[in-house]
Write a protein that holds these residues in place. Structure first.
Motif, PDB file in Angstrom:
ATOM      1  N   ARG A 130       0.370  -1.362   0.489  1.00 15.51           N
ATOM      2  CA  ARG A 130       0.498  -0.089  -0.154  1.00 15.51           C
ATOM      3  C   ARG A 130       1.154   1.206  -0.194  1.00 15.51           C
ATOM      4  O   ARG A 130       0.642   2.381  -0.655  1.00 15.51           O
ATOM      5  N   GLY A 131       2.260   1.309   1.155  1.00 18.83           N
ATOM      6  CA  GLY A 131       3.212   2.291   0.413  1.00 18.83           C
ATOM      7  C   GLY A 131       3.658   2.513  -0.874  1.00 18.83           C
ATOM      8  O   GLY A 131       4.496   3.892  -0.382  1.00 18.83           O
ATOM      9  N   SER A 166      -2.811 -11.769  12.518  1.00 20.09           N
ATOM     10  CA  SER A 166      -1.436 -12.215  13.333  1.00 20.09           C
ATOM     11  C   SER A 166      -0.798 -10.556  13.600  1.00 20.09           C
ATOM     12  O   SER A 166       0.472 -10.765  14.182  1.00 20.09           O
ATOM     13  N   THR A 167      -0.526  -9.388  12.594  1.00 22.01           N
ATOM     14  CA  THR A 167       0.677  -8.742  12.383  1.00 22.01           C
ATOM     15  C   THR A 167      -0.687  -7.794  13.502  1.00 22.01           C
ATOM     16  O   THR A 167       0.229  -6.889  13.486  1.00 22.01           O
ATOM     17  N   ALA A 168      -1.490  -7.457  13.382  1.00 30.45           N
ATOM     18  CA  ALA A 168      -2.236  -6.728  14.030  1.00 30.45           C
ATOM     19  C   ALA A 168      -1.315  -6.503  15.559  1.00 30.45           C
ATOM     20  O   ALA A 168      -2.173  -5.604  15.970  1.00 30.45           O
ATOM     21  N   ILE A 169      -1.954  -7.779  16.517  1.00 27.72           N
ATOM     22  CA  ILE A 169      -1.757  -8.012  17.781  1.00 27.72           C
ATOM     23  C   ILE A 169      -0.215  -7.773  17.914  1.00 27.72           C
ATOM     24  O   ILE A 169      -0.141  -6.397  18.879  1.00 27.72           O
ATOM     25  N   PRO A 170       0.913  -7.929  17.248  1.00 32.17           N
ATOM     26  CA  PRO A 170       2.384  -7.472  17.895  1.00 32.17           C
ATOM     27  C   PRO A 170       1.891  -6.017  17.368  1.00 32.17           C
ATOM     28  O   PRO A 170       3.248  -5.608  18.014  1.00 32.17           O
ATOM     29  N   ALA A 171       1.616  -5.236  16.095  1.00 31.99           N
ATOM     30  CA  ALA A 171       1.708  -3.771  16.690  1.00 31.99           C
ATOM     31  C   ALA A 171       1.386  -3.145  17.429  1.00 31.99           C
ATOM     32  O   ALA A 171       1.400  -2.194  17.275  1.00 31.99           O
ATOM     33  N   ARG A 323      -0.462   1.353   9.736  1.00 29.09           N
ATOM     34  CA  ARG A 323      -0.689   1.762   8.048  1.00 29.09           C
ATOM     35  C   ARG A 323       1.155   1.425   8.458  1.00 29.09           C
ATOM     36  O   ARG A 323       2.193   1.852   6.880  1.00 29.09           O
ATOM     37  N   LEU A 324       2.466   1.821   9.523  1.00 24.46           N
ATOM     38  CA  LEU A 324       3.317   1.684   9.485  1.00 24.46           C
ATOM     39  C   LEU A 324       3.957   0.783  10.872  1.00 24.46           C
ATOM     40  O   LEU A 324       4.603   0.649  10.582  1.00 24.46           O
ATOM     41  N   GLY A 325       2.826  -0.014  11.841  1.00 21.16           N
ATOM     42  CA  GLY A 325       3.230  -0.844  12.563  1.00 21.16           C
ATOM     43  C   GLY A 325       2.900  -2.250  12.162  1.00 21.16           C
ATOM     44  O   GLY A 325       3.380  -3.427  12.904  1.00 21.16           O
ATOM     45  N   ALA A 326       2.229  -2.472  11.261  1.00 24.17           N
ATOM     46  CA  ALA A 326       1.562  -4.022  11.136  1.00 24.17           C
ATOM     47  C   ALA A 326       2.431  -4.290  10.068  1.00 24.17           C
ATOM     48  O   ALA A 326       2.276  -3.475   8.920  1.00 24.17           O
ATOM     49  N   LEU A 327       3.317  -5.390  10.390  1.00 25.80           N
ATOM     50  CA  LEU A 327       4.332  -5.687   8.971  1.00 25.80           C
ATOM     51  C   LEU A 327       2.941  -6.192   7.851  1.00 25.80           C
ATOM     52  O   LEU A 327       3.667  -6.084   7.044  1.00 25.80           O
ATOM     53  N   GLY A 328       1.960  -6.989   8.381  1.00 25.85           N
ATOM     54  CA  GLY A 328       1.275  -7.459   6.884  1.00 25.85           C
ATOM     55  C   GLY A 328       0.906  -6.957   5.926  1.00 25.85           C
ATOM     56  O   GLY A 328       0.635  -6.696   5.087  1.00 25.85           O
ATOM     57  N   TYR A 329       0.300  -4.875   6.461  1.00 21.71           N
ATOM     58  CA  TYR A 329       0.143  -3.566   6.015  1.00 21.71           C
ATOM     59  C   TYR A 329       1.653  -3.401   5.069  1.00 21.71           C
ATOM     60  O   TYR A 329       1.301  -2.733   3.870  1.00 21.71           O
TER      61      TYR A 329
END
Length: 465
Positions: A130-131, A166-171, A323-329
């Protein structure tokens, strides 16, 4: 007198030398001695005959362990049709009650036309995160529609449902944070918790009382060290409908504990979104709990919405961080435009057809009552849940239950009913009990439900003869 004075003075000087300096000198001397001894006594040379003998005796472990010849992966069920109300498995047309197609949108002509139009306009994929030139106007449209549908300030879209959770939680959850989690959480949440490196505290499945006991225990520890406690963030992570049990979470009671003990509440609504509530808005609508009581909602497009991908919804402060902290995004190619357009269409259909949710609820109740007539089988899933897990009434060993349930599933498919046993990875936190998964859909009419229950009853009786 002079020698005594010199001795005392030397001891005083030695006492001023730091201890670590003395230890360093001792270590250096020992290391030097080790090198000298190694030179004086060299290793014995191994002859070629001895080496060949050792090599002949060496038996390395296999790179891949032996596989059970009856492993389901070696005998896959081959689907040769579209997966909708009916599905062709190994050449046999079956009524499909194994897929999580709760609203029947995988067969929607509207979704097909929308997706085809999107392919013509945008192509197949974005080919970038996305970025990095991966954001297309349809992504922004979908996020806006999701925020409106869920009643939250903002939403963020991921390209894959598993990576969403799985990536929203560790963010948000980091090392030394406390995370209270239901013991029956799904595998995506488990992986998110592993990545977070937080302190995980499990409470019994849907047991609010046990959770409060754990919170009270932690509260006592916090009072002993209030400075440390003030620096610790605390989270509560649950599912709207649990994928491993089909049970609906007791959200009002959990929200009360969240307020009392100042927890941040995350809900995975991958199954409950599009299935619960008068308008399909999930477990919050089902219990009439205000959205601002929930810090973040995670969900999937891969169940009721008949598409691919996932999302998170909440306040702008919470969502923007991802948008900067979730690796899956940040590092995954963005969701294909055809899928974003299909999901927007699915949301439009859901908003225009509230009768679907009423119909789904009716089917869930009818199926739940009918399952009570099937011998040797029971379900502990919630009555209004469209996901039903069927267990053996008489509990046996894990392998015995797997064998029996596989036999029932095989016989059902032979009798034109597609019902499956969910397969779990062996390294999951706690291996769920073997079951058959039955998914209720709005596409099922009374005759379909009668056929499904009578076929299941027949096959169960044949296996237990």
């Amino acid at each position: 007198m002079s020698s005594k004075f010199l001795f005392i003075e030397s001891m005083e000087i030695l006492s001023t030398i730091p201890q670590y300096y003395t230890l360093l000198k001792i270590f250096t001397v020992l290391l030097f001695l080790w090198f000298i001894i190694k030179k004086l006594y060299p290793r014995e040379n191994i002859t070629e005959d001895v080496l060949n003998k050792k090599l002949a005796e060496w038996r390395p472990e296999p790179l891949v362990p032996e596989v059970d010849p009856n492993h389901p992966s070696l005998h896959p069920l081959i689907v040769t049709s579209r997966v909708g109300k009916n599905v062709v498995i190994n050449g046999k047309k079956c009524l499909n009650v194994g897929s999580q197609n709760y609203l029947g949108l995988t067969e929607s002509r509207e979704l097909d036309l929308t997706a085809m139009w999107a392919v013509k306009k945008y192509g197949v994929g974005s080919c970038g995160p996305r970025g990095f030139y991966g954001t297309i106007d349809t992504h922004l449209d979908l996020e806006e529609r999701l925020a409106k549908f869920t009643g939250t300030e903002e939403a963020i879209v991921f390209s894959y449902a598993f990576s969403t959770v799985s990536t929203a939680i560790p963010a948000y959850c980091k090392k030394n944070d406390l995370v209270y989690v239901d013991s029956k959480i799904n595998y995506a949440i488990q992986k998110g918790l592993d990545a977070s490196r937080s302190t995980i505290i499990y409470f019994n499945h849907n047991d609010v009382q046990h959770l409060e006991e754990l919170l009270l225990e932690q509260d006592k520890k916090d009072k002993q060290n209030p400075k440390k406690a003030a620096k610790i963030k605390r989270f509560l992570i649950i599912e709207g409908i649990y994928a491993y049990t089909g049970q609906i979470c007791p959200l009002p009671e959990l929200v009360a504990l969240r307020k009392k003990y100042k927890l941040r509440l995350f809900i995975d609504e991958s199954i409950s979104i599009g299935t619960l509530g008068a308008n399909g808005k999930g477990v919050t609508e089902h219990f009439d709990v205000p959205k601002d009581e929930i810090d973040m909602i995670m969900g999937s497009f891969e169940t009721a919405m008949g598409s691919v991908g996932g999302f998170c919804a909440g306040t702008s402060f919470i969502i923007e961080h991802q948008r900067l902290g979730a690796l899956g995004y940040c590092f995954s190619a963005s969701l294909a435009p055809l899928l974003t357009k299909a999901t927007i269409t699915a949301i439009t259909i859901m908003e225009k057809s509230p009768r679907n949710f009423e119909r789904l609820k009716e089917n869930c109740i009818v199926v739940d009552n009918a399952l009570k007539e099937v011998p040797y089988i029971k379900t502990t899933s919630s009555v209004e849940s469209p996901l039903k897990h069927l267990y053996l009434k008489e509990e046996k060993s894990y392998l015995e239950e797997v064998k029996i349930l596989n036999s029932i599933s095989k016989k059902c498919i032979e009798n034109k009913l597609a019902i499956v046993r969910p397969i779990y990875l062996e390294n999951e936190y706690k291996q769920p009990r073997p079951s058959l998964r039955l998914c209720v859909s709005v596409l099922l009419d009374d005759s379909d439900i009668d056929f499904a229950i009578s076929t299941l009853k027949k096959c169960v009786n044949e296996v237990f003869k």
